[in-house]
Design an enzyme around this catalytic site. Structure first.
Site, PDB file in Angstrom:
ATOM      1  N   SER A  56      11.583 -88.986  60.081  1.00 52.86           N
ATOM      2  CA  SER A  56      11.950 -90.204  60.428  1.00 52.86           C
ATOM      3  C   SER A  56      11.710 -90.258  61.920  1.00 52.86           C
ATOM      4  CB  SER A  56      13.532 -90.292  60.335  1.00 52.86           C
ATOM      5  OG  SER A  56      13.919 -91.394  60.842  1.00 52.86           O
ATOM      6  N   HIS A  90       8.250 -92.443  58.670  1.00 46.63           N
ATOM      7  CA  HIS A  90       9.324 -93.263  58.274  1.00 46.63           C
ATOM      8  C   HIS A  90       9.810 -94.090  59.451  1.00 46.63           C
ATOM      9  CE1 HIS A  90      12.862 -94.738  55.911  1.00 46.63           C
ATOM     10  NE2 HIS A  90      13.575 -94.409  57.033  1.00 46.63           N
ATOM     11  N   ASP A 113      12.947 -96.512  60.913  1.00 44.88           N
ATOM     12  CA  ASP A 113      13.949 -97.171  60.585  1.00 44.88           C
ATOM     13  C   ASP A 113      14.013 -98.383  61.412  1.00 44.88           C
ATOM     14  OD1 ASP A 113      15.400 -95.647  58.675  1.00 44.88           O
ATOM     15  OD2 ASP A 113      15.214 -94.112  60.214  1.00 44.88           O
ATOM     16  N   MET A 160      16.708-101.336  62.404  1.00 47.27           N
ATOM     17  CA  MET A 160      18.114-102.087  62.345  1.00 47.27           C
ATOM     18  C   MET A 160      18.368-103.187  63.193  1.00 47.27           C
ATOM     19  SD  MET A 160      19.804 -97.973  63.009  1.00 47.27           S
ATOM     20  CE  MET A 160      18.801 -96.761  62.300  1.00 47.27           C
ATOM     21  N   HIS A 165      11.494 -99.024  56.556  1.00 54.21           N
ATOM     22  CA  HIS A 165      13.009 -99.109  55.996  1.00 54.21           C
ATOM     23  C   HIS A 165      13.750-100.254  56.714  1.00 54.21           C
ATOM     24  CE1 HIS A 165      17.075 -96.925  55.103  1.00 54.21           C
ATOM     25  NE2 HIS A 165      16.890 -98.203  54.459  1.00 54.21           N
ATOM     26  N   MET A 206      16.741-102.117  57.674  1.00 53.89           N
ATOM     27  CA  MET A 206      18.301-102.137  57.476  1.00 53.89           C
ATOM     28  C   MET A 206      18.759-103.499  58.249  1.00 53.89           C
ATOM     29  SD  MET A 206      19.137 -98.427  57.765  1.00 53.89           S
ATOM     30  CE  MET A 206      17.573 -97.642  59.025  1.00 53.89           C
ATOM     31  N   MET A 216      20.238 -93.929  49.940  1.00 54.00           N
ATOM     32  CA  MET A 216      20.787 -93.294  51.159  1.00 54.00           C
ATOM     33  C   MET A 216      22.077 -92.245  50.938  1.00 54.00           C
ATOM     34  SD  MET A 216      19.362 -94.966  53.636  1.00 54.00           S
ATOM     35  CE  MET A 216      20.465 -94.259  54.950  1.00 54.00           C
ATOM     36  N   GLY A 250      22.770 -96.491  59.731  1.00 53.80           N
ATOM     37  CA  GLY A 250      22.921 -96.787  61.062  1.00 53.80           C
ATOM     38  C   GLY A 250      22.753 -96.017  62.203  1.00 53.80           C
ATOM     39  N   PHE A 251      22.781 -94.703  61.876  1.00 55.47           N
ATOM     40  CA  PHE A 251      22.723 -93.865  62.918  1.00 55.47           C
ATOM     41  C   PHE A 251      21.995 -92.520  62.420  1.00 55.47           C
ATOM     42  CE2 PHE A 251      26.454 -96.290  64.090  1.00 55.47           C
ATOM     43  CZ  PHE A 251      26.007 -96.629  65.428  1.00 55.47           C
ATOM     44  N   GLY A 252      21.491 -91.842  63.302  1.00 55.69           N
ATOM     45  CA  GLY A 252      20.690 -90.411  62.871  1.00 55.69           C
ATOM     46  C   GLY A 252      21.508 -89.183  62.977  1.00 55.69           C
ATOM     47  N   GLY A 253      21.422 -88.374  62.534  1.00 56.73           N
ATOM     48  CA  GLY A 253      22.219 -87.046  62.749  1.00 56.73           C
ATOM     49  C   GLY A 253      23.625 -87.019  61.876  1.00 56.73           C
ATOM     50  N   ASP A 281      17.258 -90.545  51.988  1.00 57.89           N
ATOM     51  CA  ASP A 281      17.248 -90.698  53.286  1.00 57.89           C
ATOM     52  C   ASP A 281      18.897 -90.319  53.892  1.00 57.89           C
ATOM     53  OD1 ASP A 281      16.922 -91.286  56.082  1.00 57.89           O
ATOM     54  OD2 ASP A 281      16.604 -93.483  55.540  1.00 57.89           O
ATOM     55  N   GLY A 282      18.851 -89.215  54.798  1.00 54.49           N
ATOM     56  CA  GLY A 282      20.212 -89.035  55.273  1.00 54.49           C
ATOM     57  C   GLY A 282      20.732 -87.650  55.261  1.00 54.49           C
ATOM     58  N   GLY A 283      20.730 -87.171  56.381  1.00 58.91           N
ATOM     59  CA  GLY A 283      21.364 -85.586  56.435  1.00 58.91           C
ATOM     60  C   GLY A 283      20.524 -84.499  55.889  1.00 58.91           C
ATOM     61  N   SER A 318      16.566 -85.757  62.279  1.00 54.32           N
ATOM     62  CA  SER A 318      17.058 -84.533  63.128  1.00 54.32           C
ATOM     63  C   SER A 318      16.685 -83.008  62.818  1.00 54.32           C
ATOM     64  CB  SER A 318      18.547 -84.807  63.188  1.00 54.32           C
ATOM     65  OG  SER A 318      18.852 -85.999  63.665  1.00 54.32           O
TER      66      SER A 318
END
Length: 216
Positions: free
Chosen positions: A7, A32, A34, A36, A65, A67, A136, A141-144, A174-176, A197
């Protein structure tokens, strides 16, 4: 084998081209992007011009993606960037079928993204009509952010349903996403893992990708 999609939200934005090269050289399968809008999610990020620049700077397929609220208002601009695929959130529009049609008529694969609390069953009528599902595993909304383990049963349930119906739909996650949860995601039935990340902070990105794919 799992496919890996770094990402660019976690990339070096002062040298985005260099971050793209790192992903290519590491053996990534997709990139990817993102997007927003500060309304659907509490953050702002890239727009269609950045998406177009990324597509022009890489040989990898690019997934955008969205959002954003009412994504159909902006689909023409993102289709003009010529990514391989575009996903829209089921929660972001009253006209999900129309948005999917617009993406596919525009020459892109169409995906539907789902927030962690949204059951996959809400899009059951759309599954035969789309090209992939993006689930998700953080609140967008936020990375990490930390991975939400409670989403794993949703992934497994969707995979079981797709197999029962003979639907060959990839499940993106997607996510973590990183090494601590890759085996759980593989077991649940995910196909393509979006990692931000964890990828860009890894010391050896080639080794990271190989470990994620299970080839090392």
């Amino acid at each position: 084998m799992l496919k890996i999609a770094p990402s660019l939200l976690a990339a070096d934005w002062l040298d985005l081209r260099a971050s793209i090269r790192l992903a290519e050289e590491a053996g990534a399968d997709w990139l990817h992007v993102d997007v927003m809008d500060g309304h659907f999610v509490p953050n702002l990020s890239m727009g269609p011009d950045v998406a177009k620049a990324v597509v022009s700077a890489t040989h990898l397929p690019v997934e955008v993606h969205l959002m954003i609220e009412k994504p159909e208002r902006h689909l023409a601009s993102f289709l003009a960037a010529k990514p391989r695929a575009i996903s829209v959130h089921a929660e972001s529009t009253y006209h999900l079928h129309r948005a999917v049609q617009q993406i596919q008529v525009g020459g892109c694969q169409a995906g539907i993204a789902l927030n962690p609390a949204t059951p996959w069953e809400t899009i059951k009528p759309m599954l035969p009509l789309i090209d992939y599902v993006l689930i998700m595993t953080v609140n967008p909304g936020f990375g990490g952010q930390p991975f939400i383990e409670a989403v794993l049963p949703k992934i497994a349930s969707l995979r079981q349903y797709l197999q029962e119906k003979g639907l060959d739909l990839p499940i993106w996650v997607d996510g973590g996403v990183g090494l601590p949860n890759v085996e759980k995601l593989r077991t649940a039935g995910a196909n393509i893992l979006i990692t931000g990340s964890a990828f860009f902070r890894s010391e050896d990105k080639t080794v990271f990708v190989q470990q994620m794919k299970g080839s090392l």
